[in-house]
Enzyme design. Sequence first.
Site, PDB file in Angstrom:
ATOM      1  N   ASP A 400       0.842  -1.190   0.000  1.00 60.55           N
ATOM      2  CA  ASP A 400       0.000   0.000   0.000  1.00 60.55           C
ATOM      3  C   ASP A 400       0.881   1.245   0.000  1.00 60.55           C
ATOM      4  O   ASP A 400       2.056   1.204   0.367  1.00 60.55           O
ATOM      5  CB  ASP A 400      -0.913  -0.012   1.226  1.00 60.55           C
ATOM      6  CG  ASP A 400      -2.244   0.679   0.965  1.00 60.55           C
ATOM      7  OD1 ASP A 400      -2.289   1.544   0.068  1.00 60.55           O
ATOM      8  OD2 ASP A 400      -3.224   0.354   1.664  1.00 60.55           O
ATOM      9  N   GLU A 403       3.217   4.936  -3.734  1.00 58.26           N
ATOM     10  CA  GLU A 403       3.576   6.091  -4.582  1.00 58.26           C
ATOM     11  C   GLU A 403       4.567   7.082  -3.940  1.00 58.26           C
ATOM     12  O   GLU A 403       5.251   7.746  -4.713  1.00 58.26           O
ATOM     13  CB  GLU A 403       2.310   6.825  -5.047  1.00 58.26           C
ATOM     14  CG  GLU A 403       1.450   7.419  -4.010  1.00 58.26           C
ATOM     15  CD  GLU A 403       0.495   6.422  -3.374  1.00 58.26           C
ATOM     16  OE1 GLU A 403      -0.043   6.758  -2.318  1.00 58.26           O
ATOM     17  OE2 GLU A 403       0.323   5.320  -3.910  1.00 58.26           O
ATOM     18  N   ASP A 473      -7.794   4.276  -3.926  1.00 59.70           N
ATOM     19  CA  ASP A 473      -8.979   4.353  -3.064  1.00 59.70           C
ATOM     20  C   ASP A 473     -10.096   5.124  -3.761  1.00 59.70           C
ATOM     21  O   ASP A 473     -10.476   6.225  -3.347  1.00 59.70           O
ATOM     22  CB  ASP A 473      -8.616   5.021  -1.738  1.00 59.70           C
ATOM     23  CG  ASP A 473      -7.562   4.240  -0.972  1.00 59.70           C
ATOM     24  OD1 ASP A 473      -7.418   3.033  -1.216  1.00 59.70           O
ATOM     25  OD2 ASP A 473      -6.870   4.838  -0.136  1.00 59.70           O
TER      26      ASP A 473
END
Length: 787
Positions: A400, A403, A473
């Site tokens: 997760d 980035e 998300d």
Amino acid sequence: MKLSIIFLLLTALSINNSSNAQSFQKTDLGIKTVINSTAIEIQYYGPSIVRVLKSPEGRSFIKESLSVITEPKKTTFNVKQQGDVVNLRSSTLNVALNLKTGDINYSSVNGELLLKEKQSGVKFTPINDAGNNTLTVQQSFALDNDEPIYGLGQQQQGKMSQRNVTLNMVQGNLDDYIPFFQSVKGYGVFWDNYSPTVFTDNTEGTSFKSDVGDCVDYYFMYGGNADGVIARMRELTGQAPMFPLWTYGFWQSKERYKSQDELVDVVKEYRKLGVPLDGIIQDWQYWGSNYLWNAMDFLNPEFPDPKKMVSDVHNMKAHMIISIWNSFGPHTKQYKELDKIGALMNFTTWPESGSEKWPVRRDYPSGVRVYDPYNPAARDIYWKYLAEMYKLGLDGWWMDSSEPDHLNPKPSDFDNKTYLGSFRKVRNAFPLMTVGGVSTHQRAVDSGKRVFILTRSAFAGQQRYGANTWSGDVTSSWSALKNQIAAGLNFSLTGIPYWNADIGGFFLNRFKRKLEDPEYRELYVRWLQFGTFTPMMRSHGADAPREIYQFGQKGSKYYDAIEKYINLRYHLLPYIYSTSWEITASQSSMMRGLVMDFPKDKKALDLNDEYMFGKSLLVSPVTNAMYVKAGAEDFSATGSKETYLPAGVDWYDFWTAERFSGGNKVSRQTPLEIIPLYVKAGSVIPVGPSVQYAEEKKWDNLEIRIYPGANGKFVLYEDENDNYNYEKGVYSTITFTWDDAKRNLTISDRNGSFPGMLNERKFNIVIVTSQANKPVNYTGKKVVVKF
């Protein structure tokens, strides 16, 4: 990682005063010259790929590529000067450099102009990057007015063709930027830069402009078509390895299972209901408090025996992966080790608070810091702790915030020092480096289990690391569902073939009644139908659980529709797994924008709500509500969706076998349990057995469906379903060839072998238009079936 040292010191080159054109120097790889105080070098990386480097005259630098892993290849090419233009010609590509202006044009050997640089389109602006005197670099191109282009990563605007856009390319939760585009004309451009970049396409031209760069550095590649361009991109940046068969089954997760008992009970319930399931995912906070963020340890007392938890899942023939992050809380062992070597960065990331209560208590800062994955020692530390988790038998990783999360960014944040320079210089390659660190470490210690990483972000070259990127998300809405289609297709068109989205959307804040909202239940079913035809079928989200039994029970509309598509996914596993082999062996793609298979059909080139899944199935997801009125369910009338069927081939309705001519729109009724799905004439599709998990039954009695109307071929691929023995040739293929005129299906000799291979099996050959079927006993030798 490729390291090329380039010294473009070309001031000694002579000037041809009679023509005002400068001379050039031929090299083993191409040519180099200086034009208008700009040093230019053109290098062949093969007959179809050239690299272009430009920098201010006299500037020396080291250019290190993080994405490109191949070296330039010795290529046969001719160089010929005609007036002010020098032409470099290989067997497939002509490159023309104007010696007066420095502009470059690209054309095929047949003379078709592919792309040209805009006149005086290169720009260098001196800047100071965290104490380093460097440049902002820009290169502009001139495209045809009506030329569709694709790629540039994943965005959420719902656009298929990427013309008339401005993209501020900085990696984010919902946007995965890859500075690569390809054209319907069969070429691609990769801008090899990792700093924040602005891509602009408007009436003035098409350009990349990057905050930091010692030079302009881009690759032009010609493939003839989209598959060819992707093959060239993977030739440069790495091939995509195989995933295990089980990764293509159905996956269930949520934000988050709060105990190991809860997680194990979900798998038990699926098995009790007889609904197929292959994977379950444990999301965050199994480590306890935010001060222990990403400790890579089960410190939460609700997970008292993680080894037993994993074993319990495995004993039910399911697989488990777990959430890991790219940042660490101040009380973790990793934080302390990374801090000692200066491998933690200082900017605001998530979570901001040490308190787990909402809203955020900023007066109790979490102290969580992002690590430096550009540092090989930091990557070693990361894996050292992850290796302890791996020993538990976990089957993969959910990376997760890859980035990573960068909240309220300030310009000074980009001054953070990394192992490779300022964060600004290498910002967008963060996911490539952190995913690559885990992948290469696992591969080094275990060849018996294929690397499988689910990750939130990507950069050019990430396909080589066994990673499947999800779209972040996203909010639960019909528009978000529709936007996923173009997002996934453009992502795949950059050469990275594995992508998925949270089925149902992550946030349910639009739906106050959550799962009780009938519109959400309808949206979830439609999203799950779309997810059936993506490289990973994964149900996930916050605000409400998403397990099938949350939507009713067997016999109810929503439950039955969900179960139908989970089962359909498993029936299609032989088709999907064979398609994954095409990706690895032949540089293909699973989610295919219509431009990939129908580039001559102008009506198909900018459609953003349908696509090919493999080379046979056309998928047209339903992306609007049909069965809710005034906030209540209303199934009194059946909705429908119109779908364009590309020209040049006939099509079959998957559900009814009704035949249609291509080049037309067709309307199809879409009750809740139906997604418009069409099969290209000439397709040969294997259909697998009903199972509870991917490897439950061998494929010893496959149905082989023939869709007549054109010649066709399908290669059935099989191996040991996991491990890397396939790289040594340990696999088998069986080719099915349909001759439409003779109405013959030829089943080839089996090619290759592997342990556990079926030596004898049955194929039930079905002509879908007539339901004529012929059973065939197959022992590995050629069989011709006549109809």
